[in-house]
Design a protein around this motif. Structure first.
Motif, short mmCIF file in Angstrom:
data_model
loop_
_atom_site.label_atom_id
_atom_site.label_comp_id
_atom_site.label_asym_id
_atom_site.label_seq_id
_atom_site.Cartn_x
_atom_site.Cartn_y
_atom_site.Cartn_z
N TRP A 10 -3.34 6.55 3.88
CA TRP A 10 -3.41 7.72 4.76
C TRP A 10 -3.34 7.32 6.23
O TRP A 10 -2.71 8.01 7.04
CB TRP A 10 -4.70 8.50 4.48
N LEU A 11 -3.94 6.19 6.56
CA LEU A 11 -3.84 5.69 7.94
C LEU A 11 -2.40 5.31 8.27
O LEU A 11 -1.92 5.56 9.38
CB LEU A 11 -4.76 4.47 8.13
N ALA A 12 -1.72 4.73 7.29
CA ALA A 12 -0.32 4.35 7.50
C ALA A 12 0.55 5.59 7.67
O ALA A 12 1.36 5.68 8.60
CB ALA A 12 0.19 3.51 6.33
N LEU A 47 9.99 0.06 5.88
CA LEU A 47 9.06 -0.58 6.81
C LEU A 47 7.69 0.09 6.83
O LEU A 47 6.68 -0.56 7.13
CB LEU A 47 9.66 -0.61 8.21
N GLY A 48 7.64 1.41 6.52
CA GLY A 48 6.34 2.08 6.44
C GLY A 48 5.42 1.39 5.44
O GLY A 48 4.31 0.97 5.79
N PRO A 49 5.86 1.23 4.17
CA PRO A 49 5.03 0.51 3.20
C PRO A 49 4.84 -0.98 3.52
O PRO A 49 3.77 -1.53 3.27
CB PRO A 49 5.81 0.67 1.89
N ILE A 50 5.86 -1.62 4.09
CA ILE A 50 5.73 -3.04 4.41
C ILE A 50 4.63 -3.26 5.44
O ILE A 50 3.77 -4.14 5.29
CB ILE A 50 7.07 -3.63 4.90
N TYR A 51 4.62 -2.46 6.49
CA TYR A 51 3.59 -2.58 7.51
C TYR A 51 2.23 -2.06 7.03
O TYR A 51 1.19 -2.65 7.27
CB TYR A 51 3.99 -1.82 8.78
N GLY A 52 2.26 -0.90 6.33
CA GLY A 52 1.01 -0.24 5.99
C GLY A 52 0.32 -0.75 4.73
O GLY A 52 -0.91 -0.75 4.65
#
Length: 390
Positions: free
Chosen positions: A50-52, A219-224
């Motif tokens: 959720w933060l991501a 990149l959303g899942p990679i970073y988050g």
């Protein structure tokens, strides 16, 4: 010396790249720090996706209004304002470590980061030729990903507990404010920006928009989520920072090659090639037992994932006049943000497997490869018909 790539009085790369470098180190550390620091602040680990997603929702909302801010106060002052807004969001999180406040602060942080990205990207893309734009964007991506990789390496020496690591992030962001604050020359003309009309947006290159969307989905899942995934693997836990750094390092190392190839190879075909490379990297992660091979696979995954956005955004800007660059980068960031918001939630919802994030990334990469390959073939056939018509 290439003055368009280093410094000139009208539009210098010095301020945005120098400021971006400090920002990138801070941002790279912060992205991994937040999911790993929840326990020390008494927050539940289920808050991670959720933060991501709310961060990227802020990125999405911010991408719709940055052009107005730049038009009113110019690139340099806008850069300062957005960096200060990001600093304020982190201070708020430290003062009030409760879930609603952290969610709200990450939303504001997303808006601030959207501002930083649009300011820097449009600043650098306001060059006179496609070659110069590719070179400048390569410099931008190298600084961004190099700084991010360096930030990941700070996890081990600085730790993830308490407020001290966050104070390092704040210090780095303050250093990022100094270049635009102290160097007042070199920004693009404020009057140069024009908003793109709906009819013009519809004519933007479709693979470019899809490329930015896919970049966000990756990149959303990679970073988050990737820091949590790596730390959950028994053989990889103590190497979380190093392996995350290898992902971002791959993105940095590939940028000179991206800049070189983007003016020589069809950009749709180039995105297909990197997507295939990313698919192979995912297979490597699923099958490898050796830590060295796992590290190499993460490096290749980063190279493939981080290559798509610069290719897509230069494809979108190739046929545009300089007056439309800010608006175009805003639209591309908007597309990227949509993917970034949806990506972490899709990753957690589609599969409950311990390797769910890898299956997700592999499926996205393979689908993108096929789509871009079809588009590049269509473009090639269209070119042949045009030649035959002559």
């Amino acid at each position: 010396m290439d003055t368009t790539a280093v410094h000139d009085s009208k539009n210098s790369t010095l301020v945005p790249v120098l400021g971006l470098s400090f920002f990138a180190v801070a941002s790279g550390f912060l992205m991994s720090l937040i999911p790993l620091s929840l326990t020390s602040f008494g927050l539940d680990h289920t808050l991670v996706p959720w933060l991501a997603s709310i961060f990227y929702l802020g990125l999405l909302i911010g991408a719709t209004s940055v052009e107005k801010v730049i038009s009113k106060i110019g690139h340099r002052v806008a850069f300062i304002v957005f960096l200060c807004l990001l600093i304020a969001s982190i201070i708020t999180m430290l003062l009030l470590p409760i879930e609603p406040v952290w969610l709200g602060a990450r939303f504001i942080a997303g808006m601030a980061v959207a501002g930083v990205f649009v300011v820097v990207e449009s600043w650098l893309l306001m060059a006179d030729s496609a070659k110069a734009r590719a070179k400048r964007l390569g410099l931008y991506m190298t600084s961004l990903y190099g700084g991010s990789a360096l930030g990941q390496l700070a996890i081990s020496p600085l730790g993830t507990d308490g407020i001290a690591p966050f104070l390092y992030v704040i210090g780095l962001l303050m250093l990022a404010v100094l270049p635009p604050l102290l160097i007042k020359s070199g920004q693009p003309e404020k009057k140069a920006q024009e908003k793109m009309r709906v009819s013009e947006i519809k004519k933007l290159n479709r693979p470019a928009i899809i490329g930015c969307l896919i970049s966000g989905l990756l990149l959303g899942p990679i970073y988050g989520l990737m820091p949590s995934y790596i730390s959950a693997q028994a053989a990889q836990t103590q190497y979380t920072g190093v392996l995350m750094a290898s992902i971002v390092l791959g993105g940095m190392l590939i940028q000179p090659l991206v800049s070189y190839l983007s003016t020589r190879v069809s950009k749709s075909l180039l995105m297909a090639m990197f997507s295939l490379l990313g698919t192979l990297a995912v297979v490597g992660l699923l099958e490898s037992q050796s830590l060295l091979l796992i590290g190499v696979s993460y490096l290749v995954l980063g190279a493939a994932s981080f290559a798509l956005y610069p290719i897509a955004i230069t494809l979108a800007c190739d046929a545009l006049p300089m007056t439309k660059i800010v608006s175009a980068t805003e639209i591309m960031l908007l597309s990227y943000s949509v993917g970034s918001v949806v990506g972490p939630l899709l990753t957690t919802k589609l599969t409950q497997s311990s390797n769910g994030i890898l299956y997700y990334l592999g499926a996205i990469m393979l689908t993108t490869c096929l789509y871009m390959l079809i588009k590049s073939i269509e473009k090639l056939e269209s070119g042949h018909k045009s030649v035959a018509g002559l």
